[in-house]
Design a protein around this motif. Structure first.
Motif, mmCIF file in Angstrom:
data_model
loop_
_atom_site.group_PDB
_atom_site.id
_atom_site.type_symbol
_atom_site.label_atom_id
_atom_site.label_comp_id
_atom_site.label_asym_id
_atom_site.label_seq_id
_atom_site.Cartn_x
_atom_site.Cartn_y
_atom_site.Cartn_z
ATOM 1 N N VAL A 1 0.835 -1.208 0.000
ATOM 2 C CA VAL A 1 0.000 0.000 0.000
ATOM 3 C C VAL A 1 0.871 1.259 0.000
ATOM 4 O O VAL A 1 0.604 2.211 -0.736
ATOM 5 C CB VAL A 1 -0.966 -0.009 1.203
ATOM 6 C CG1 VAL A 1 -1.669 1.332 1.351
ATOM 7 C CG2 VAL A 1 -1.992 -1.127 1.035
ATOM 8 N N SER A 2 1.917 1.265 0.806
ATOM 9 C CA SER A 2 2.789 2.446 0.875
ATOM 10 C C SER A 2 3.409 2.743 -0.485
ATOM 11 O O SER A 2 3.463 3.899 -0.931
ATOM 12 C CB SER A 2 3.892 2.232 1.908
ATOM 13 O OG SER A 2 3.357 2.007 3.185
ATOM 14 N N MET B 1 0.670 3.945 -3.076
ATOM 15 C CA MET B 1 0.212 5.320 -2.840
ATOM 16 C C MET B 1 1.188 6.314 -3.471
ATOM 17 O O MET B 1 0.784 7.312 -4.069
ATOM 18 C CB MET B 1 0.091 5.608 -1.333
ATOM 19 C CG MET B 1 -1.054 4.875 -0.660
ATOM 20 S SD MET B 1 -1.460 5.484 1.001
ATOM 21 C CE MET B 1 0.055 5.244 1.897
ATOM 22 N N GLU B 2 2.478 6.041 -3.323
ATOM 23 C CA GLU B 2 3.475 6.972 -3.850
ATOM 24 C C GLU B 2 3.482 6.989 -5.378
ATOM 25 O O GLU B 2 3.653 8.050 -5.993
ATOM 26 C CB GLU B 2 4.870 6.620 -3.317
ATOM 27 C CG GLU B 2 4.998 6.640 -1.799
ATOM 28 C CD GLU B 2 4.740 8.014 -1.180
ATOM 29 O OE1 GLU B 2 4.753 9.026 -1.913
ATOM 30 O OE2 GLU B 2 4.515 8.066 0.052
ATOM 31 N N ASN C 1 0.455 8.928 -6.509
ATOM 32 C CA ASN C 1 0.742 10.362 -6.326
ATOM 33 C C ASN C 1 1.614 10.883 -7.468
ATOM 34 O O ASN C 1 1.367 11.958 -8.028
ATOM 35 C CB ASN C 1 1.495 10.611 -5.019
ATOM 36 C CG ASN C 1 0.656 10.330 -3.780
ATOM 37 O OD1 ASN C 1 -0.531 10.036 -3.879
ATOM 38 N ND2 ASN C 1 1.284 10.415 -2.610
ATOM 39 N N GLY D 1 8.935 10.093 -2.058
ATOM 40 C CA GLY D 1 7.969 9.115 -2.540
ATOM 41 C C GLY D 1 8.575 7.931 -3.278
ATOM 42 O O GLY D 1 8.269 6.773 -2.969
ATOM 43 N N ILE E 1 10.480 5.711 -0.946
ATOM 44 C CA ILE E 1 9.603 4.842 -0.157
ATOM 45 C C ILE E 1 9.171 3.638 -0.998
ATOM 46 O O ILE E 1 9.256 2.488 -0.558
ATOM 47 C CB ILE E 1 8.365 5.626 0.340
ATOM 48 C CG1 ILE E 1 8.769 6.631 1.422
ATOM 49 C CG2 ILE E 1 7.285 4.673 0.861
ATOM 50 C CD1 ILE E 1 7.650 7.578 1.841
#
Lengths: 164, 101
Positions: free
Chosen positions: A59-60, A63-64, A67, A127, A130
């Motif tokens: 998920v992390s 999301m990046e 974005n 981002g 990550i």
């Protein structure tokens, strides 16, 4: 469990929660983590219970990438779509994310400072770092269409034999 | 979607509680609030992340902005309660040491 889930959303941040939720649920198919206790809801109905390390990583990272596409590829203007293909299997998840926005130069991403203190705390550019660190594999092929391929494998000790 | 934070001023302390998801969609509103907090040159700021479920790099950037703003004005800031995904992100970015999480 090798069926592919396909989602197409407009390339704006407004649709991000929908895509994130789909990815979170698909990650949970692989990790077999349990959902949040329904008696203990959060204030955000789309806030996902992401406690398992596998779910956290997937998920992390996603999301990046979302974005990045909405901000850099589509420059916050939308006008295109984000095509997402999620393939969960018993021991891994592969997510392909495609957009028709401006290509991104992944080599332009600066590394994080090696020594982190109050002065050097970064306020941006985190981002991609990550996403890359959270995943086992991450590739990007500039287009159009631009194609991100994200892969996260479940540690062997956590693979359940016979899970459907 | 409700704003995922609230601010309380108790004596000399400013308490910021953040809930749910702090991400690219919610961080801009928090950044505005952070500007207001920093403008008051608070002596002590406490940030409670125990109800925070998800964070992305935009949310981290907002917290870094708060941290730097308070510290550069001579104030003290404590960030506490991070768990699960947010804690994993702070550790990945090696900010857990700076923030004493």
């Amino acid at each position: 469990m090798a069926a592919t889930i396909r989602i197409s959303v407009p390339g704006t941040l407004r649709y991000r929660p929908i895509a994130v939720r789909a990815v979170a649920e698909a990650a949970r198919l692989v990790s077999a983590s349990s959902p949040r206790d329904p008696k203990n809801p959060t204030i955000d109905p789309l806030a996902h219970d992401v406690r398992h390390p596998f779910d956290t990583a997937v998920v992390s990272a996603f999301m990046e990438i979302f974005n990045n596409i909405a901000i850099h590829a589509y420059q916050r203007k939308g006008g295109g779509t984000i095509e997402i293909e999620i393939t969960p299997s018993k021991d891994a998840i592969v997510i392909e994310v495609k957009d028709d926005g401006r290509p991104f130069d992944i080599d332009d991403v600066a590394p994080l400072p090696t020594e982190l203190d109050e002065e050097t705390l970064p306020e941006g550019g985190m981002g991609i770092h990550i996403a890359k660190t959270m995943l086992d594999e991450m590739t990007y092929a500039p287009g159009p269409p631009n194609l991100w391929r994200l892969c996260k494998r479940l540690p062997a000790t956590q693979i359940s034999v016979g899970r459907s | 979607m409700p704003v995922p934070f609230d601010v309380q001023h108790i004596n000399d302390e400013t308490r910021l509680t953040i809930r749910g998801s702090l991400d690219i969609n919610s961080a801009p509103a928090l950044a505005e609030e952070i500007d207001k907090i920093v403008a008051t040159r608070p002596t002590t700021v406490t940030v409670d992340l125990s109800s925070l479920d998800l964070i992305d790099s935009s949310g981290v950037a907002a917290l870094v902005k708060l941290y730097k703003g308070v510290r550069s004005a001579g104030g003290a800031i404590a960030i506490a309660g991070a768990r699960d995904q947010p804690l994993a992100i702070f550790k990945l970015l090696r900010m857990d040491k700076v923030f004493n999480l």
